[in-house]
Scaffold this motif. Structure first.
Motif, PDB file in Angstrom:
ATOM      1  N   UNK A  71      81.755  53.388 -21.618  1.00  0.00           N
ATOM      2  CA  UNK A  71      82.068  53.141 -23.038  1.00  0.00           C
ATOM      3  C   UNK A  71      80.792  53.157 -23.877  1.00  0.00           C
ATOM      4  N   UNK A  72      79.751  52.508 -23.354  1.00  0.00           N
ATOM      5  CA  UNK A  72      78.483  52.468 -24.102  1.00  0.00           C
ATOM      6  C   UNK A  72      77.886  53.865 -24.242  1.00  0.00           C
ATOM      7  N   UNK A  73      77.973  54.663 -23.172  1.00  0.00           N
ATOM      8  CA  UNK A  73      77.464  56.045 -23.225  1.00  0.00           C
ATOM      9  C   UNK A  73      78.275  56.867 -24.214  1.00  0.00           C
ATOM     10  N   UNK A  74      79.590  56.599 -24.251  1.00  0.00           N
ATOM     11  CA  UNK A  74      80.468  57.326 -25.184  1.00  0.00           C
ATOM     12  C   UNK A  74      80.045  57.063 -26.628  1.00  0.00           C
ATOM     13  N   UNK A  75      79.743  55.800 -26.928  1.00  0.00           N
ATOM     14  CA  UNK A  75      79.307  55.455 -28.297  1.00  0.00           C
ATOM     15  C   UNK A  75      77.941  56.068 -28.602  1.00  0.00           C
ATOM     16  N   UNK A  76      77.070  56.048 -27.600  1.00  0.00           N
ATOM     17  CA  UNK A  76      75.701  56.532 -27.808  1.00  0.00           C
ATOM     18  C   UNK A  76      75.661  58.051 -27.995  1.00  0.00           C
ATOM     19  N   UNK A  77      76.459  58.773 -27.201  1.00  0.00           N
ATOM     20  CA  UNK A  77      76.378  60.237 -27.207  1.00  0.00           C
ATOM     21  C   UNK A  77      77.560  60.908 -27.909  1.00  0.00           C
ATOM     22  N   UNK A  78      78.528  60.094 -28.365  1.00  0.00           N
ATOM     23  CA  UNK A  78      79.673  60.676 -29.066  1.00  0.00           C
ATOM     24  C   UNK A  78      80.554  61.508 -28.160  1.00  0.00           C
ATOM     25  N   UNK A  79      80.721  61.059 -26.906  1.00  0.00           N
ATOM     26  CA  UNK A  79      81.540  61.793 -25.945  1.00  0.00           C
ATOM     27  C   UNK A  79      82.583  60.832 -25.388  1.00  0.00           C
ATOM     28  N   UNK A  80      83.743  61.326 -25.006  1.00  0.00           N
ATOM     29  CA  UNK A  80      84.797  60.460 -24.474  1.00  0.00           C
ATOM     30  C   UNK A  80      84.382  59.924 -23.104  1.00  0.00           C
ATOM     31  N   UNK A  81      84.678  58.640 -22.799  1.00  0.00           N
ATOM     32  CA  UNK A  81      84.283  58.076 -21.492  1.00  0.00           C
ATOM     33  C   UNK A  81      84.792  58.908 -20.309  1.00  0.00           C
ATOM     34  N   UNK A  82      85.992  59.473 -20.430  1.00  0.00           N
ATOM     35  CA  UNK A  82      86.535  60.281 -19.323  1.00  0.00           C
ATOM     36  C   UNK A  82      85.699  61.541 -19.108  1.00  0.00           C
ATOM     37  N   UNK A  83      85.323  62.185 -20.206  1.00  0.00           N
ATOM     38  CA  UNK A  83      84.519  63.417 -20.087  1.00  0.00           C
ATOM     39  C   UNK A  83      83.149  63.110 -19.499  1.00  0.00           C
TER      40      UNK A  83
END
Length: 817
Positions: free
Chosen positions: A87-99
């Protein structure tokens, strides 16, 4: 055969051959003994680190060795894929957690393949796959029906930044372990699994785990924390409910000078009404850290509530204090305090001027003075009225019987272990399969509607749980009455997924059940490998889940893991490798430079598996040099024509005998090192010594070549679990058709171990004076005669009369003069 060792070319070809043949894909077989080897599966963070490489190399070496013993070996791999980092990576990089997660899985899978690990990839699982977590949801509903799951409001550690609950162990210095935000105490409704119902069995069955390190079993036993004690009531004036406390030292009851209660205790809340100073202290306690380590070291503080309790035996009034070291979540949220006999109580009483009354005195005259510190040993009671003169052990029984007769207490077994809170207020986890209806209450999701899948169209901005904010996820009709209802928006603690994945590997093809009959064939895991940091939570929850699965009829074993190996950390410059310290080593770069076999060899040679491994660039270079040396020896031998004839054992020269003796001693040692002791480093060292000895063996006779062929083949077989690519190629080059991965482990030729002669130590009056070589068949008389005839010995005997000669067969002769 190629003259030069080219690891990258060889490794690519060998891995392709393994993949095409499906050599590591297994099925159930009654004809072979099964062996299930499992390394703890990784979180797909993006790249493998050296800790992963060490863990998985150990598992692969054990698996390959067991396979060579003729066993049906399963070694699977998967991904512990849910969790907040995605989730944190998704927010940081603008990518969905699943991807983000599946991209990382693809990259890391390729890395594992490059390292040559012999996994059955047909069994691969990712815990974020709905086909996996649907069964977790199904099982949760089964536990709910059995009454092993409940929901209650409980004080929790709340991270306001990550908007989620933290376990006590995840709070460090009052802050979130992940984002360093100060943690708050908060009351929220949560789902719990009744692990306490299994506390006794979890403790007792530790005794059956002979293959586990004692340290891990002790850590688990302490965590479960079984204690025998007495639960008793202190009445409080004007209150219907008494203050209930539990103590393991009822013998000290007559020394109680105050009671301490948690800030969240209802009595504390009542006492703080219209008292701002009490409320201020209670509010301070709400934001403090509650992990055990923090509770141990923090300043013990409290306030007098102004309330008095009644001592259950003497009837005297006892002040009630609100204290920061008492937690509502442990026991009853109240403790009796005996400053004379508990160090924490002593320090608190000294700080706040509370009376200290000594009631236990030493039996044997040792120092029992309580003026500077508490006397915590057991002893004899004084100042205790009718109980004076009793020992602590006698008083335990007498005082508990007195309380039981008066209806004020009873003997009780307690556990430190608390029920497992499995609710998390985050997105990237398995949804809890429950619906809330105003008319029907809490309703489980019907089986045909499972899995409850995570919606993809969520907003991850850190402000609140994406499932709460989602426009439609929580809107659902009640399965019972059909009216509008609300779906649970919490997800499971990620320990839920890792508590049963080892069983799903055995049934990964099953689409209509959580586990099929194959799980009963494969489980328990024969060898489990992972870090000591998982000694408590993961291993305890996995043991608990196994018992739950057994009681549901899905498994027949009581414990999940027969043997446990906890490997040490990989250090660089004396400290653990970490990105923040900038001391990491990228396995990929090393594979590209030296090949996977060199990395595997160094990792296994640098230290025994349980110990920390200090990284060494020169050690890696040394491992590479050894593989080149082995390659060169094989090349020279094969280039000279090799040998296809068997060793003629009747015509062996002394040098040939010596090489064969060392060879079979090495096989004997390495078999023990790999099969029993798990000292892989000494197994490698023994092979290195054998390669060195072989380099000095220059016999080019037909029998000499046959001996060299036998030695090279055995070395390749012994090293193949550790460096499988180079051994695959050398085995073919040495003239074999079948791949080494499918060969049997070499057997010891006991006749080769026999010596024609041996060295005897000769002593005169107990002092070493000479050494002689004698035939192994020499009699006692012959040894005595040869010792007395030795020129050096004669010099020390001179003309002194020999009193007696002591012969220790195969070791020494001692001449007493």
């Amino acid at each position: 055969m190629q003259e030069n060792y080219k690891p990258l070319v060889i490794e690519q070809e060998v891995q392709k051959a393994w993949e095409e043949s499906g050599v590591f894909n297994v099925s159930e077989s009654s004809a072979q003994e099964k062996y299930y080897c499992l390394s703890m599966f990784p979180y797909p963070s993006g790249k493998l680190h050296m800790g992963h490489v060490r863990n998985y190399t150990i598992g692969d070496v054990i698996s390959r060795y067991q396979r060579m013993l003729g066993k049906n070996v399963m070694q699977p791999m998967g991904w512990d894929a849910f969790g907040l980092p995605a989730e944190n990576a998704a927010m940081k990089h603008g990518v969905h957690p699943a991807d983000w997660t599946y991209d990382n899985i693809d990259y890391m899978r390729d890395q594992l393949k490059r390292l040559g690990f012999g996994y059955d990839w047909n069994r691969e699982i990712a815990t974020c796959d709905p086909s996996y977590y649907r069964w977790e949801q199904w099982f949760f509903i089964k536990l709910l029906e059995k009454g092993l799951v409940y929901k209650k409001t409980a004080p929790v550690n709340w991270c306001p930044h990550d908007m989620t609950v933290l376990a006590n162990e995840q709070v460090i210095d009052g802050c979130c372990w992940r984002c360093d935000t100060p943690v708050e105490r908060k009351e929220i409704a949560q789902w719990f699994l009744k692990i306490t119902d299994y506390a006794d069995e979890l403790l007792q069955s530790l005794e059956t785990l002979d293959g586990w390190p004692e340290q891990v079993k002790t850590m688990q036993a302490n965590w479960i924390g079984r204690s025998e004690g007495v639960e008793m009531d202190f009445q409080v004036a004007g209150m219907e409910q008494p203050l209930r406390i539990y103590t393991t030292r009822p013998d000290t009851l007559m020394g109680v000078t105050y009671l301490a209660i948690a800030a969240e205790h209802p009595l504390a809340q009542k006492a703080a009404e219209n008292k701002p100073e009490l409320m201020a202290f209670i509010n301070e306690c709400k934001v403090m850290e509650t992990s055990e380590a923090a509770m141990e070291t923090m300043e013990k503080r409290g306030v007098d509530s102004g309330i008095k309790a009644i001592h259950p035996v003497t009837g005297e009034q006892v002040p009630v204090w609100i204290a920061n070291f008492v937690l509502m979540g442990y026991g009853t949220g109240a403790v009796m305090s005996v400053p004379a006999h508990d160090q924490r109580d002593f320090e608190f009483a000294r700080k706040y001027g509370i009376a200290i009354k000594q009631v236990i005195f030493a039996k044997d005259g040792e120092n029992d003075d309580c003026s500077e510190q508490a006397y915590t040993a057991k002893g004899v009671l004084r100042n205790s009225g009718e109980f004076d003169g009793l020992t602590s052990e006698q008083a335990f029984i007498a005082i508990s019987e007195t309380l039981e007769k008066a209806g004020k207490g009873q003997r009780k077994t307690n556990f430190r272990l608390r029920d497992w809170g499995v609710s998390r207020q985050r997105y990237w986890g398995a949804p809890i399969p429950v619906i809330y209806c105003d008319d029907c209450g809490t309703v489980p999701v019907p089986e045909q509607d499972l899995p409850v899948e995570l919606p993809r169209d969520v907003v991850l901005d850190g402000s609140q749980s994406p499932l709460v904010a989602h426009p439609t996820f929580s809107h659902v009709n009640c399965p019972t009455c059909g009216k509008e209802a609300r779906r649970e928006t919490d997800t499971f603690d990620t320990f839920m997924e890792s508590s049963w994945y080892f069983a799903r590997f055995a049934s990964s093809g099953s689409t209509n059940s959580m586990l099929d009959e194959n799980a009963k064939y494969w489980l328990p895991v024969d060898q489990y490998i992972g870090g000591i940091e998982h000694a408590i939570l993961h291993l305890l929850y996995a043991r608990f889940y196994t018992k739950l699965l057994r009681d549901e009829g899905l498994l027949v074993c009581d414990e999940p893991f027969k043997k446990l190996l906890t490997q040490g950390m990989v250090l660089k410059d004396g400290s653990k490798m970490s990105k923040s310290k900038g001391n990491t080593v990228d396995p990929q770069a090393l594979i590209d430079q030296y090949g996977a076999d060199t990395v595997r060899l160094f990792i296994m040679f640098a230290a025994p598996p349980e110990q920390s491994l200090e990284w060494s660039d020169s050690g890696v270079e040394g491992a590479f040099r050894f593989l080149k040396r082995l390659w060169k020896q094989a090349y020279v031998h094969i280039n000279a024509g090799g040998s296809t004839q068997k060793v003629d054992k009747q015509a062996l020269t002394e040098d040939q005998q010596a090489i064969r003796r060392q060879l079979h001693q090495t096989i004997q040692k390495v078999t023990d090192d790999l099969g029993r002791r798990y000292t892989f480093n000494t197994a490698i060292a023994a092979n290195m010594e054998l390669v060195n000895a072989l380099s000095r063996f220059n016999d080019e006779s037909e029998n000499g070549k046959a001996v060299r062929q036998e030695a090279l083949e055995a070395i390749v077989l012994m090293l193949s679990p550790i460096v499988p690519h180079i051994c695959h190629q050398l085995w073919l080059d040495l003239g074999h058709q079948q791949a080494v991965v499918s060969e049997s482990w070499p057997e010891v030729d006991v006749t080769a171990l026999e010596l024609d002669s041996l060295e005897l130590v000769i002593q005169v009056n107990g002092k070493l004076r000479s050494k002689i070589s004698v035939s192994t068949s020499a009699s006692k008389e012959e040894m005595e005669a040869m010792a007395l005839a030795d020129e050096n010995v004669k010099r020390f005997i001179e003309d002194k009369p020999v009193k007696k000669v002591i012969v220790v067969p195969k070791k020494l002769v001692n001449i007493v003069v």
